[in-house]
Design an enzyme around this catalytic site. Structure first.
Site, PDB file in Angstrom:
ATOM      1  N   ALA A   1       6.195   4.444  -0.721  1.00  0.00           N
ATOM      2  CA  ALA A   1       6.007   3.022  -0.440  1.00  0.00           C
ATOM      3  C   ALA A   1       4.644   2.703   0.155  1.00  0.00           C
ATOM      4  CB  ALA A   1       7.109   2.522   0.488  1.00  0.00           C
ATOM      5  N   ALA A   2       3.676   3.599  -0.021  1.00  0.00           N
ATOM      6  CA  ALA A   2       2.365   3.388   0.600  1.00  0.00           C
ATOM      7  C   ALA A   2       1.714   2.089   0.129  1.00  0.00           C
ATOM      8  CB  ALA A   2       1.455   4.576   0.302  1.00  0.00           C
ATOM      9  N   GLY A   3       1.732   1.842  -1.172  1.00  0.00           N
ATOM     10  CA  GLY A   3       1.132   0.622  -1.696  1.00  0.00           C
ATOM     11  C   GLY A   3       1.835  -0.627  -1.206  1.00  0.00           C
ATOM     12  N   ASP A   4       3.150  -0.567  -1.093  1.00  0.00           N
ATOM     13  CA  ASP A   4       3.907  -1.711  -0.590  1.00  0.00           C
ATOM     14  C   ASP A   4       3.592  -1.960   0.879  1.00  0.00           C
ATOM     15  OD1 ASP A   4       5.080  -1.823  -3.098  1.00  0.00           O
ATOM     16  OD2 ASP A   4       6.794  -0.603  -2.501  1.00  0.00           O
TER      17      ASP A   4
END
Length: 313
Positions: free
Chosen positions: A251-254
């Site tokens: 979920a890094a981009g989120d």
């Protein structure tokens, strides 16, 4: 100073996460440990903003199944406003199968379920929840026709629009791209949109130039462990990522997108908003899961304070 209103449009899924030693090769079977987490790009982004102290609205579709009820409960417990969410009778909620290796890399397969039922007319009715001076964040998991209607509504409602083009799909017209204030792809998505392989800040600059040619006001490309590159019609800058021990990059981009939107809503200067988003993403990848990995405002402030001390030293 009061924060600006914030609203997210996107997908919600139940994530079935398999923790494995390494990602499998085609045709290979591996043993892994299964955990279940609430997820979905839009939901993750909204939770990231809520953990930073915002009270964002979120628009999505969930099924009228046990997973849908669990996903709604998780969003409400995180502080996300759920009045705009639709529970679809007779539909199943979105489901994602996620494999996460010991080095933090992942593979994801998604069954959109109720997420695929969003239509342009539904988007139009949901925009009543968009307040004046709002920031709206949209990701590309929703049907393209629905996204296009949302982007058209910008001309009528006057909100500021952040577009996370993930997963990249064709069909968004040029007029819609011109409605975007910030487009926020990662390296892979930037390549899919521009044909330029993004491997460093120099190649990110070339990709950002082509992204701006599509019509958005600004391009903000994330480069994983390297950091982020920003460009608009007047200038550009790059910021390095914070070095951390990576556990799960799911979920890094989120985390980055939710934090960037929240920071703008809190009226932080642009470069400071990007730096804070990088900090939130850095903390996110040190934990397993999607929404469960989103850090609180207190944790982010403590992390940034420690980084400032290191920079001064």
């Amino acid at each position: 100073m009061n924060a600006r209103p914030l609203m997210f449009f996107g997908t919600t899924n139940l994530d079935l996460c398999f923790n494995v030693e390494r990602l499998p090769s085609p045709g290979e079977s591996l043993m892994g440990a299964l955990t279940r987490h609430p997820g979905g790009k839009g939901a993750n982004q909204a939770v990231a903003a809520a953990r930073l102290g915002l009270k964002p609205h979120f628009y999505t579709h969930v099924g009228d199944d046990d997973a849908g009820q669990s996903l709604l409960k998780s969003l409400m417990e995180a502080g996300v406003r759920t009045e705009a969410i639709t529970v679809c009778a007779g539909e199943v909620s979105g489901l994602a199968v996620v494999m996460v290796a010991d080095d933090g890399s992942n593979m994801i397969v998604i069954d959109p379920g109720a997420n695929s039922k969003v239509g342009p007319d539904m988007i139009e009715s949901a925009t009543k929840f968009i307040e004046s001076d709002a920031i709206v964040v949209a990701e590309m998991g929703m049907p393209i026709a629905a996204l296009n209607r949302l982007f058209e509504m910008k001309r009528e409602k006057g909100f500021e629009l952040i577009f996370n083009p993930a997963p990249v799909r064709p069909g968004l017209p040029s007029a819609a791209w011109r409605s975007v204030d910030f487009v926020t792809p990662n390296q892979t998505e930037a390549f899919e949109l521009t044909g330029i392989e993004v491997c460093d800040f120099e190649s990110a600059a070339r990709a950002a130039e082509k992204l701006l040619d599509l019509g958005p006001g600004a391009a903000l490309i994330t480069l994983g462990a390297q950091g982020a590159y920003y460009a608009d019609g007047t200038g550009s800058f790059s910021l390095r990522a914070f070095p951390v021990k990576v556990v799960d990059t799911t979920a890094a981009g989120d985390a980055f997108n939710g934090a960037f939107a929240a920071s703008l809503a809190q009226r932080l200067p642009l470069k400071e908003a990007v730096r804070k988003a990088l900090a939130v993403a850095a903390l996110c990848v040190t934990r397993r899961g999607a929404q469960s990995s989103m850090p609180t405002a207190e944790a982010v402030d403590e992390f940034l304070q420690s980084q400032t001390i290191l920079e001064l030293e």
